[in-house]
Design a protein around this motif. Sequence first.
Motif, PDB file in Angstrom:
ATOM      1  N   ALA A 293      48.705  22.653  53.734  1.00  0.00           N
ATOM      2  CA  ALA A 293      48.951  21.503  54.603  1.00  0.00           C
ATOM      3  C   ALA A 293      48.569  21.802  56.043  1.00  0.00           C
ATOM      4  CB  ALA A 293      50.422  21.101  54.524  1.00  0.00           C
ATOM      5  N   CYS A 294      48.515  23.082  56.394  1.00  0.00           N
ATOM      6  CA  CYS A 294      48.079  23.481  57.738  1.00  0.00           C
ATOM      7  C   CYS A 294      46.557  23.521  57.847  1.00  0.00           C
ATOM      8  CB  CYS A 294      48.653  24.854  58.091  1.00  0.00           C
ATOM      9  SG  CYS A 294      50.446  24.901  58.281  1.00  0.00           S
ATOM     10  N   GLY A 295      45.875  23.293  56.722  1.00  0.00           N
ATOM     11  CA  GLY A 295      44.414  23.302  56.732  1.00  0.00           C
ATOM     12  C   GLY A 295      43.794  24.613  56.285  1.00  0.00           C
ATOM     13  N   VAL A 296      44.601  25.515  55.734  1.00  0.00           N
ATOM     14  CA  VAL A 296      44.089  26.811  55.289  1.00  0.00           C
ATOM     15  C   VAL A 296      43.434  26.663  53.924  1.00  0.00           C
ATOM     16  CG1 VAL A 296      44.677  29.186  54.688  1.00  0.00           C
ATOM     17  CG2 VAL A 296      45.866  28.048  56.574  1.00  0.00           C
ATOM     18  N   GLU A 297      42.162  27.039  53.828  1.00  0.00           N
ATOM     19  CA  GLU A 297      41.433  26.957  52.563  1.00  0.00           C
ATOM     20  C   GLU A 297      40.811  28.304  52.223  1.00  0.00           C
ATOM     21  OE1 GLU A 297      41.454  24.878  50.336  1.00  0.00           O
ATOM     22  OE2 GLU A 297      42.204  23.041  51.238  1.00  0.00           O
ATOM     23  N   CYS A 298      41.584  29.377  52.381  1.00  0.00           N
ATOM     24  CA  CYS A 298      41.129  30.700  51.983  1.00  0.00           C
ATOM     25  C   CYS A 298      42.361  31.523  51.617  1.00  0.00           C
ATOM     26  CB  CYS A 298      40.324  31.368  53.097  1.00  0.00           C
ATOM     27  SG  CYS A 298      41.252  31.682  54.608  1.00  0.00           S
ATOM     28  N   PRO A 299      42.182  32.613  50.876  1.00  0.00           N
ATOM     29  CA  PRO A 299      43.332  33.436  50.507  1.00  0.00           C
ATOM     30  C   PRO A 299      44.028  33.989  51.757  1.00  0.00           C
ATOM     31  CG  PRO A 299      41.395  34.042  49.222  1.00  0.00           C
ATOM     32  CD  PRO A 299      40.928  33.124  50.299  1.00  0.00           C
ATOM     33  N   VAL A 300      45.345  34.068  51.706  1.00  0.00           N
ATOM     34  CA  VAL A 300      46.138  34.528  52.856  1.00  0.00           C
ATOM     35  C   VAL A 300      46.979  35.735  52.460  1.00  0.00           C
ATOM     36  CG1 VAL A 300      47.971  33.935  54.498  1.00  0.00           C
ATOM     37  CG2 VAL A 300      46.256  32.221  53.859  1.00  0.00           C
TER      38      VAL A 300
ATOM     39  N   PHE B  91      54.858  29.463  50.532  1.00  0.00           N
ATOM     40  CA  PHE B  91      53.952  28.634  51.336  1.00  0.00           C
ATOM     41  C   PHE B  91      52.514  28.732  50.837  1.00  0.00           C
ATOM     42  CE2 PHE B  91      56.915  29.045  55.239  1.00  0.00           C
ATOM     43  CZ  PHE B  91      57.635  27.944  54.820  1.00  0.00           C
ATOM     44  N   GLY B  92      52.226  29.733  49.978  1.00  0.00           N
ATOM     45  CA  GLY B  92      50.877  29.840  49.420  1.00  0.00           C
ATOM     46  C   GLY B  92      50.157  31.147  49.663  1.00  0.00           C
ATOM     47  N   ALA B  93      50.795  32.121  50.312  1.00  0.00           N
ATOM     48  CA  ALA B  93      50.157  33.415  50.509  1.00  0.00           C
ATOM     49  C   ALA B  93      49.984  34.119  49.167  1.00  0.00           C
ATOM     50  CB  ALA B  93      50.988  34.285  51.455  1.00  0.00           C
ATOM     51  N   VAL B  94      48.905  34.902  49.032  1.00  0.00           N
ATOM     52  CA  VAL B  94      48.662  35.608  47.775  1.00  0.00           C
ATOM     53  C   VAL B  94      49.264  37.005  47.787  1.00  0.00           C
ATOM     54  CG1 VAL B  94      46.566  34.313  47.283  1.00  0.00           C
ATOM     55  CG2 VAL B  94      46.405  36.440  48.579  1.00  0.00           C
TER      56      VAL B  94
ATOM     57  N   LEU C 151      43.424  44.344  49.891  1.00  0.00           N
ATOM     58  CA  LEU C 151      42.515  43.372  50.494  1.00  0.00           C
ATOM     59  C   LEU C 151      41.261  43.215  49.644  1.00  0.00           C
ATOM     60  CD1 LEU C 151      41.708  41.532  52.863  1.00  0.00           C
ATOM     61  CD2 LEU C 151      40.844  43.568  54.034  1.00  0.00           C
ATOM     62  N   HIS C 152      40.737  44.333  49.106  1.00  0.00           N
ATOM     63  CA  HIS C 152      39.558  44.267  48.250  1.00  0.00           C
ATOM     64  C   HIS C 152      39.813  43.338  47.061  1.00  0.00           C
ATOM     65  CE1 HIS C 152      38.046  48.480  49.698  1.00  0.00           C
ATOM     66  NE2 HIS C 152      38.064  47.573  50.653  1.00  0.00           N
ATOM     67  N   GLY C 153      40.973  43.504  46.442  1.00  0.00           N
ATOM     68  CA  GLY C 153      41.294  42.677  45.278  1.00  0.00           C
ATOM     69  C   GLY C 153      41.395  41.207  45.628  1.00  0.00           C
ATOM     70  N   VAL C 154      42.009  40.904  46.770  1.00  0.00           N
ATOM     71  CA  VAL C 154      42.148  39.512  47.206  1.00  0.00           C
ATOM     72  C   VAL C 154      40.780  38.907  47.508  1.00  0.00           C
ATOM     73  CG1 VAL C 154      43.010  38.029  49.057  1.00  0.00           C
ATOM     74  CG2 VAL C 154      44.504  39.767  48.057  1.00  0.00           C
ATOM     75  N   LEU C 155      39.901  39.683  48.152  1.00  0.00           N
ATOM     76  CA  LEU C 155      38.569  39.180  48.486  1.00  0.00           C
ATOM     77  C   LEU C 155      37.740  38.911  47.228  1.00  0.00           C
ATOM     78  CD1 LEU C 155      37.603  41.302  51.609  1.00  0.00           C
ATOM     79  CD2 LEU C 155      37.771  38.819  51.513  1.00  0.00           C
ATOM     80  N   GLU C 156      37.850  39.785  46.249  1.00  0.00           N
ATOM     81  CA  GLU C 156      37.095  39.575  45.008  1.00  0.00           C
ATOM     82  C   GLU C 156      37.568  38.313  44.294  1.00  0.00           C
ATOM     83  OE1 GLU C 156      37.554  43.264  42.929  1.00  0.00           O
ATOM     84  OE2 GLU C 156      35.694  44.064  43.757  1.00  0.00           O
ATOM     85  N   LYS C 157      38.890  38.127  44.249  1.00  0.00           N
ATOM     86  CA  LYS C 157      39.421  36.913  43.639  1.00  0.00           C
ATOM     87  C   LYS C 157      39.031  35.686  44.458  1.00  0.00           C
ATOM     88  CE  LYS C 157      43.679  34.609  42.210  1.00  0.00           C
ATOM     89  NZ  LYS C 157      45.161  34.639  42.220  1.00  0.00           N
TER      90      LYS C 157
END
Length: 237
Positions: free
Chosen positions: A83-90, A108-111, A125-131
């Motif tokens: 809802a804040c406009g975030v469209e990437c993994p956090v 809130f949606g953080a991974v 971080l590597h795992g989050v970026l790959e996903k």
Amino acid sequence: MAWPGAPSAPQSVDASATIELIGGGGCTPALRQRLEQAGYAVRVWRDLASACAMLGPDHPACLLLDACPARLAEIARRGSLAACGVECPVIGFGGQLSVGSAVQLMKFGAVDVVQWPCADLLSRLHGVLEKGQAEWPWRRRRLMVRALFARLTLREREVLAAVMAGGSNKAIALDLHLGESSVETYRRRALHKLHASTLSAAMQLQAVLNSTSPVTSQPVPLSHDGCSRIVINSQSS
């Protein structure tokens, strides 16, 4: 000085991926240094709104968010990171994160949420970026659709929402204190701004915004013509 044993950015991750670091706390400079030494491109922002305003559909990114109380309160007011406009993994981080704050940020949606300093931050971080890279086509669609809906006026959104809910022009006119012809005008304008030839096409776009993962998202045939205009191919009515 290099971080001992720090892994470098994996080759499987898109080289154009950017780490958006929303800091403000004392650990931000050290965190940025560690990421850059690992080979990542890093941009630092003072607040969430500034970062979201610059995130576009051109390349994937991951957002590292300093989960300070004020920032959590800001997200809570909106209801979610999306809802804040975030469209990437956090990934949320903090020097003194409580369990309650970590749980709240995940809701809130953080991974992921990490306590700084974190020895395995880069591997996580590597795992989050790959996903995130695998999900990027879906997130890119959402960014493009969000930009279309942002063009609508408040009245156009109200009318379109009512039409999507199945309301007749007469009922919507009574509810919004408008003339029936005005309802039809707002409806037509909204569809035009969305580049949707039919109400069904507009509802498909709304479904993209409502989806919470690529699994729940229905494919919508979108193509970008290079002029900030999305063309929707739909034969349904």
